[in-house]
Design an enzyme around this catalytic site. Structure first.
Site, PDB file in Angstrom:
ATOM      1  N   GLU A  40       9.856  -4.126   3.494  1.00 29.26           N
ATOM      2  CA  GLU A  40      10.739  -3.132   2.914  1.00 29.26           C
ATOM      3  C   GLU A  40      10.070  -1.769   3.107  1.00 29.26           C
ATOM      4  OE1 GLU A  40      11.626  -3.511  -1.268  1.00 29.26           O
ATOM      5  OE2 GLU A  40      12.908  -1.729  -1.185  1.00 29.26           O
ATOM      6  N   ARG A  88      -0.033 -15.745  -0.168  1.00 25.51           N
ATOM      7  CA  ARG A  88      -0.285 -14.333   0.096  1.00 25.51           C
ATOM      8  C   ARG A  88      -1.768 -14.044  -0.046  1.00 25.51           C
ATOM      9  NH1 ARG A  88       3.598 -11.210  -2.067  1.00 25.51           N
ATOM     10  NH2 ARG A  88       2.523  -9.276  -2.362  1.00 25.51           N
ATOM     11  N   LYS A 143       2.485  -2.415  -3.252  1.00 23.96           N
ATOM     12  CA  LYS A 143       2.876  -1.065  -2.835  1.00 23.96           C
ATOM     13  C   LYS A 143       3.156  -0.186  -4.045  1.00 23.96           C
ATOM     14  CE  LYS A 143       5.732  -2.913   0.119  1.00 23.96           C
ATOM     15  NZ  LYS A 143       6.860  -3.113   1.030  1.00 23.96           N
TER      16      LYS A 143
HETATM   17  P1  ATP Z   1       4.092  -5.612  -2.210  1.00 29.69           P
HETATM   18  O1  ATP Z   1       4.130  -6.567  -3.357  1.00 29.69           O
HETATM   19  O2  ATP Z   1       2.735  -5.198  -1.824  1.00 29.69           O
HETATM   20  O3  ATP Z   1       5.021  -4.474  -2.376  1.00 29.69           O
HETATM   21  P2  ATP Z   1       6.029  -7.022  -0.744  1.00 29.69           P
HETATM   22  O4  ATP Z   1       5.957  -8.478  -0.561  1.00 29.69           O
HETATM   23  O5  ATP Z   1       7.018  -6.477  -1.710  1.00 29.69           O
HETATM   24  O6  ATP Z   1       4.584  -6.476  -1.003  1.00 29.69           O
HETATM   25  P3  ATP Z   1       7.390  -6.501   1.678  1.00 29.69           P
HETATM   26  O7  ATP Z   1       7.539  -5.209   2.369  1.00 29.69           O
HETATM   27  O8  ATP Z   1       8.574  -7.112   1.055  1.00 29.69           O
HETATM   28  O9  ATP Z   1       6.251  -6.294   0.603  1.00 29.69           O
HETATM   29  O10 ATP Z   1       6.651  -7.551   2.595  1.00 29.69           O
HETATM   30  C1  ATP Z   1       6.845  -7.724   3.968  1.00 29.69           C
HETATM   31  C2  ATP Z   1       6.260  -9.027   4.381  1.00 29.69           C
HETATM   32  O11 ATP Z   1       4.860  -9.027   4.167  1.00 29.69           O
HETATM   33  C3  ATP Z   1       6.847 -10.160   3.581  1.00 29.69           C
HETATM   34  O12 ATP Z   1       7.149 -11.226   4.437  1.00 29.69           O
HETATM   35  C4  ATP Z   1       5.754 -10.505   2.612  1.00 29.69           C
HETATM   36  O13 ATP Z   1       5.808 -11.841   2.262  1.00 29.69           O
HETATM   37  C5  ATP Z   1       4.485 -10.140   3.396  1.00 29.69           C
HETATM   38  N1  ATP Z   1       3.398  -9.798   2.483  1.00 29.69           N
HETATM   39  C6  ATP Z   1       3.393  -8.849   1.534  1.00 29.69           C
HETATM   40  N2  ATP Z   1       2.244  -8.863   0.845  1.00 29.69           N
HETATM   41  C7  ATP Z   1       1.485  -9.843   1.384  1.00 29.69           C
HETATM   42  C8  ATP Z   1       0.192 -10.380   1.103  1.00 29.69           C
HETATM   43  N3  ATP Z   1      -0.572  -9.880   0.142  1.00 29.69           N
HETATM   44  N4  ATP Z   1      -0.265 -11.391   1.872  1.00 29.69           N
HETATM   45  C9  ATP Z   1       0.491 -11.891   2.856  1.00 29.69           C
HETATM   46  N5  ATP Z   1       1.717 -11.455   3.161  1.00 29.69           N
HETATM   47  C10 ATP Z   1       2.222 -10.442   2.439  1.00 29.69           C
HETATM   48 MG    MG Z   2       9.015  -6.549  -1.788  1.00 29.93          MG
END
Ligand code: ATP
Ligand code: MG
Length: 611
Positions: free
Chosen positions: A31, A258, A268
């Protein structure tokens, strides 16, 4: 490809072998609401890595369904990160927002099938009606609406005729489903906001659970790889595609653990807070766990890729030691970058018996590094050494310069201290030394024994530089919030001195400053007039010792289930519990893993259940 195959590659291989798909097609779906962090790097490595390994494709897709938090600058940061890590997303970047018309049409189709309805309960009522883990929910009275009424309301929602929160579109599934996510999940909500790409065209925005599976389907994705917290969403993923009859070559969701790293926050939202509160200089502050931060600090793409490879892909969440990341960058730079001299805290040394000047030829790399190259180091009567490398009253294990202990100047001569000059306050301002003419490095016939060699620079030829020393941004192993920030994470040294060879006009230049660590010319602030170097990492892990000293006694310790990339397997009884929890009790594997590995927790859980 790494030597051992992870469970995702095993699945992909089987699916290709069985002919389920002709070609593997993955996607990385961030995102655009913040800069990508090291957790995203792991996801990038998995998705693009699998596509590369099996000659398939990987899409870069902006999962941009939330108009209030997204921005083009984050889209650019995401593209930069993927590119810098060395991956190729093909002809164009994809955007979920481009599918808004198609997604809307699918929603209309569900309504026509009687599988979706416009609900007008309030947010609180929706929560209340959902029930609990042990109690079935109850369906909203609005679920009775006719198809015509639903179509009419949904269209008017789209056109902006209602207030936010007045109505939502929900799937009609099962209000008593064991998986609470399946209790008539929300598909669309009203948002009167400007979308950075779609503008003001829409007043309804699809929820993740509706948009994601359909975007995967539209793009022809085969393996939709996401993190464990989406395990319970998988049922909705399957329901939407199956109900709409999108079953031919359809994608399937697979979850992995993760990445979490100690001393690091990795959401984020929290990173945005650091930026907005000015606690760091920006998303690319070298202390940030963002890809832009690591890049500016001087990490190499190779080191990040190696790190992601080493930590592996697991089915259970775990915490990786930040020392492991630091190890991979050190390991990468060790044989790659030239070794030069920098004096961080200069103390003047006048060599009384030396006249004139000379240039000393010195290799950039030690003997065991298969790289060649050397530079000339100017030497004269006046030099600077580091203040720490001289002591008047040394402890017994001090091996550097003292009143009666000589020391070698790296690549040059052995010197002895003759006199210490101090100011009125007793602060040492200069050392008067003598050098031993027959002790030159490489042709030493002096017979003098020294216990160490120290870095130095010529007083006249040295260049003044700014050096930024970074430490961990958080002092706590498991930081909970900004209150755990390390107040000493940045130390700026304005008047460090380097030998002339360190000043270069080549961009992307890294050095080892001998005995200090690895350094990188700051890509933004470095100018010829005022060079700036970032400390990438020290020469060895110095935090281990420091940690003992400052560890707060009462903070709970992070339970490390993953050490050096290996997940500790569960023992027989833990595994049995895990199987019961995931099988019989229907818990997701993330929760089951946490419970099964902690005896006190699982006892408590079972006791609670029995009541
Ligand atoms: P955050 O919680 O940091 O905002 P998010 O999962 O909301 O992370 P997205 O932009 O939705 O962030 O994630 C994009 C991709 O990266 C998704 O497929 C998510 O599963 C993966 N991802 C995000 N954080 C991690 C992590 N700590 N380890 C592995 N993969 C991750
Ligand atoms: Mg997200």
């Amino acid at each position: 490809m790494s030597e051992s195959k992870d469970f995702l590659r095993t699945i992909v291989e089987e699916d290709l072998k069985s002919g389920k798909y002709k070609e593997v097609h993955t996607r990385f779906p961030p995102e655009p609401n913040g800069f990508p962090h090291i957790g995203h790097a792991k996801s990038i490595c998995i998705n693009f890595g699998i596509a590369d390994d099996y000659h398939g494709r990987c899409n870069l897709r902006m999962d941009d369904t939330n108009p209030t938090t997204e921005d083009t600058k984050y889209v650019e940061a995401l593209k930069d990160a993927v590119e810098w890590l060395g991956f190729d997303w093909g002809a164009n970047v994809h955007f979920t927002s481009d599918y808004f018309p198609k997604l809307y049409a699918y929603a209309v189709e569900l309504i026509k099938m009687g599988k979706a309805y416009v609900d007008s309960l309030s947010e609180d009522e929706i929560r209340e009606y959902r029930g609990t883990v042990t109690q079935a929910g109850k369906r909203s009275q609005y679920a009775q609406r006719s198809v015509e009424e639903n179509l009419n309301l949904f269209e008017r929602m789209k056109n902006g005729e209602f207030k936010e929160g007045e109505h939502v579109l929900r799937a009609k599934i099962d209000m008593s489903a064991a998986n609470m996510k399946m209790r008539d999940p929300l598909l669309y909500r009203i948002r009167h906001a400007h979308h950075y790409r779609a503008g003001n065209a829409w007043h309804v925005y699809p929820m993740y659970d509706f948009a994601h599976c359909l975007s995967d389907y539209i793009e022809g994705i085969t393996h939709s790889i996401c993190t464990l917290e989406f395990e319970n969403n998988r049922d909705i993923y399957d329901w939407v595609l199956d109900t709409l009859g999108l079953t031919l070559e359809r994608p399937y969701q697979h979850e992995f653990a993760r990445l979490g790293i100690n001393y690091t926050v990795m959401s984020k939202r929290k990173l945005l807070e650091l930026v907005e509160k000015g606690l760091v200089s920006g998303w690319d502050d070298p202390r940030m766990p963002t890809i832009a931060g690591y890049r500016r600090r001087g990490y190499t793409p190779e080191s990040i890729l190696n790190f992601c490879d080493q930590i592996g892909i697991a089915k259970a969440n775990s915490m990786v030691d930040v020392a492991q990341l630091e190890f991979t960058i050190r390991d990468d730079l060790n044989t790659k970058v030239p070794r030069v001299m920098c004096v961080l805290d200069p103390l003047k040394v006048t060599i009384e018996n030396y006249e004139g000047s000379e240039e000393i030829e010195a290799p950039y790399y030690p003997h065991d590094v298969p790289k060649e190259g050397s530079r000339k180091i100017p030497f004269s009567k006046e030099i600077y050494i580091d203040r720490d490398d001289f002591m008047e009253n040394p402890p017994t294990d001090y091996f550097r310069l003292t009143l009666d202990q000589p020391v070698r100047l790296r690549h040059a001569y052995i010197i002895s201290c003759k006199e210490v000059i101090k100011d009125a306050k007793g602060h040492i301002t200069e050392i008067i030394a003598t050098y031993h003419p027959d002790s030159k490095s490489g042709s030493d016939t002096s017979g003098i024994k020294v216990k160490s060699a120290i870095q130095w620079v010529d007083a006249h030829e040295a260049k003044r530089v700014e050096v930024r020393l970074y430490d961990r941004l958080f002092k706590d192993e498991a930081p909970e919030g900004l209150e755990d920030i390390n107040p000493d994470s940045l130390k700026v040294i304005k008047n460090a001195l380097v030998e002339p060879a360190v000043i270069t006009d080549k961009p992307d230049e890294r050095f080892q400053f001998e005995r200090e660590g690895y350094f990188y010319a700051d890509p933004i602030d470095y100018t010829d007039a005022a060079p700036v170097f970032n400390k990438i990492v020290g020469l060895k892990d110095s935090w281990g010792k420091k940690k003992e000293a400052v560890k707060p006694a009462l903070k709970p310790q992070v339970k490390k289930v993953q050490i050096e990339g290996e997940v500790i397997p569960m023992n027989v009884s833990e595994q049995a519990l895990f199987n019961t929890y995931t099988g019989e009790f229907g818990l997701n594997s993330e929760v089951a893993n946490t419970l099964a590995r902690d005896k006190r927790l699982s006892d408590f859980y079972e006791e609670a259940l029995s009541h």
